[in-house]
Write a protein that holds these residues in place. Sequence first.
Motif, PDB file in Angstrom:
ATOM      1  N   ARG A   1       8.104   6.269  -8.481  1.00 59.15           N
ATOM      2  CA  ARG A   1       7.366   5.046  -8.228  1.00 59.15           C
ATOM      3  C   ARG A   1       5.891   5.290  -8.525  1.00 59.15           C
ATOM      4  O   ARG A   1       5.354   6.354  -8.208  1.00 59.15           O
ATOM      5  N   LEU A   2       5.245   4.319  -9.139  1.00 53.54           N
ATOM      6  CA  LEU A   2       3.822   4.470  -9.440  1.00 53.54           C
ATOM      7  C   LEU A   2       3.015   4.329  -8.159  1.00 53.54           C
ATOM      8  O   LEU A   2       3.405   3.631  -7.237  1.00 53.54           O
ATOM      9  N   ILE A   3       1.891   5.001  -8.116  1.00 52.92           N
ATOM     10  CA  ILE A   3       1.019   4.860  -6.957  1.00 52.92           C
ATOM     11  C   ILE A   3      -0.222   4.103  -7.402  1.00 52.92           C
ATOM     12  O   ILE A   3      -1.096   4.659  -8.067  1.00 52.92           O
ATOM     13  N   PRO A   4      -0.290   2.804  -7.107  1.00 50.88           N
ATOM     14  CA  PRO A   4      -1.444   2.035  -7.576  1.00 50.88           C
ATOM     15  C   PRO A   4      -2.682   2.298  -6.719  1.00 50.88           C
ATOM     16  O   PRO A   4      -2.569   2.822  -5.609  1.00 50.88           O
ATOM     17  N   ILE A   5      -3.824   1.946  -7.268  1.00 48.15           N
ATOM     18  CA  ILE A   5      -5.027   1.932  -6.454  1.00 48.15           C
ATOM     19  C   ILE A   5      -5.048   0.553  -5.808  1.00 48.15           C
ATOM     20  O   ILE A   5      -5.067  -0.456  -6.510  1.00 48.15           O
ATOM     21  N   THR A   6      -5.021   0.489  -4.487  1.00 46.60           N
ATOM     22  CA  THR A   6      -4.960  -0.823  -3.837  1.00 46.60           C
ATOM     23  C   THR A   6      -6.299  -1.540  -3.970  1.00 46.60           C
ATOM     24  O   THR A   6      -7.322  -0.927  -4.242  1.00 46.60           O
TER      25      THR A   6
END
Lengths: 330, 341
Positions: free
Chosen positions: B269-274
């Motif tokens: 799963r990608l880890i986005p910058i919130t």
Amino acid sequence: MNKDKDAIIKVRNLKKYFPVKKGFLKRKVQYVKAVDDISFDIKKGETFGLVGESGCGKTTTGRTIIRLYDVTDGDVIFDGTNISNMKEKDLSSFRKRVQMIFQDPFASLNSRMTVGDIVGEPLDIHKLASGKERQERIYYLLKTVGLSKEHASRYPHEFSGGQRQRIGIARALAVDPDFIICDEPISALDVSIQAQVVNMLEDLQKELGLTYLFIAHDLSMVRHISDRIAVMYLGKIVEVAKSEELYKNPTHPYTKALLSAIPIPDPDVTHKRESVTLEGEVPSPINPPKGCTFRTRCKYAFETCKNKEPSMKNLGGDHTVACHLLDNKK
Amino acid sequence: MSEKILEVKNLKTSFYTHLGEVQAVRGISFSLNKGEVMGIVGESGSGKSVTSLSIMKLLQYPGEIKSGDIFFKGEDIVNKKNKEMLNIRGNEIAMIFQDPMTSLNPVYTIGDQIMEVIIRHQGLSKKKAKEKAIDMLRLVGIPSPEERVSNYPYEFSGGMRQRAMAAIALSCEPDLLIADEPTTALDVTIQDQILKLMKDLKEKLDTSIILITHDLGVVADICTKIVVMYGGLVMEEGTSKDIFYNPKHPYTMGLLKSIPRLDLGEKKRLIPITGTPPDLIKPPKGCPFTARCPYAMKICSLHAPKYTKIDENHKAMCWLLHKQSPNMKMDTGVKRGIVNE
């Protein structure tokens, strides 16, 4: 075929030609063969990726399947019903089940409508909810895509690109569809925002059991999100495979070239790897090359490629390729 | 040590709009040596394009350089008059713009547009200039340049227009080439061709290049040095190996984590910058990344951190690098591909 049972959409020999009109009488002189005889199945609950360079017909494919364009020839069978020749007034039940997310979040939202009305419009058209129920549904949809109910009374210009794309997704979800066509939904967004939207699409798919057709030119993102991928070139599908298989074992020379053109964010790897640069550009779809359409840019092209159009061959395990080179190998 | 071609010191650029002062660039410094390829990475609104326009002095009203110095070959160009800039622009510093569809003039032929630069800066005759224009088109890989030189931009495809832009930019053999997202509007296959072209030209003409992009994959390939910008400030600067294998700023790590890796064969799963980037009309008092940073501390929102030198070429602006900061375990986002020797 047993496989067809769980296919939500079946596309058979789909063609979409756009006429080129010339002269005073607007005679149709030529045709742009945007989509030229393609077939594929999309299974329920899967994400089917469609990749290719601009002008290869991937967007036209998406728009023809959803009947934004009329079908020139061929069949589109959605859940057992052939919709390719259906009349507009009969399509409304189909449109309730199939929705689209567009590429440009700045152009696909009406700037004179509030976000609430944009998301609520599908509910009005299909007469799904009204009054308080409609309001509740809009708030629920906004919450689903990570916005809040205060956003409903605002206008699109008050939102950033990523937020606008969320609004577009909320609108697509409004009618509770089964199948969503995502036409380059992230290519207009920043890298850090792309991951947010992709993760959300994945979550929604799990929660709501959606099926996606994911159209994009960014192969790394497509491979990330898709279960199976089809590679298109000049209106034709040249290779279809499971996404892992396609990246590990690309077989068509065009797929190989596309994959090697993707820059890898790792200096050591990118300096060491051999890349196959594809020379030239996509030929005009008005007069596509005879035989294999890719032969003009293919370095392995030989005599047969000029005369005969390659047919799709199954390599086993859902991996099909259209290339004459496969016949030569023994 | 090699010769410094460009040095930017504490550059601040603002746009004075009716909503208030948009502080697009808020004090950045970097330098570029001769023959070096530097990448500026950041998302939209981070100030990377404004930086390049400031160097070219192409800012338009209401934007202006508020303070700071830009030294080009040792000369300060911030206070140069427009007349003097005309001799530098296109001649010594050239630029390739993002959108090849809109940056060429549709009513002049490609040849005219290349010749304009050559005649203006090198004073060649029209006939000689045309020959040179044909040579330039050949250099950037346009087939049958003798005929193509009299085509209009609409007769060129996107990739060819970008090549024509490169031909214009390189026709006077500039010392510095600024490419502002040169491949963003193009397909991957054409992007690959353009990047190869830039690499070749750099080797042939020894031009220094600033490559502005949001695509980390593009900078990994050709840049030796990378500057990561966010909220109008340089967050981290280092060699490409520093940035990709030893990132020190949480924003750089966030960028590395949010892109899928094609070559590693994993499907995580990608880890986005919130969250979203800060509003530069009212930039945050402390570090601009505080609101989106998973490791933010109290001090981050109060005071902007100073640069910490990690080594000779590598520096980052983060409180976590301060001596007294808590020792945090961080997922740097570094994934190393396997290199077959």
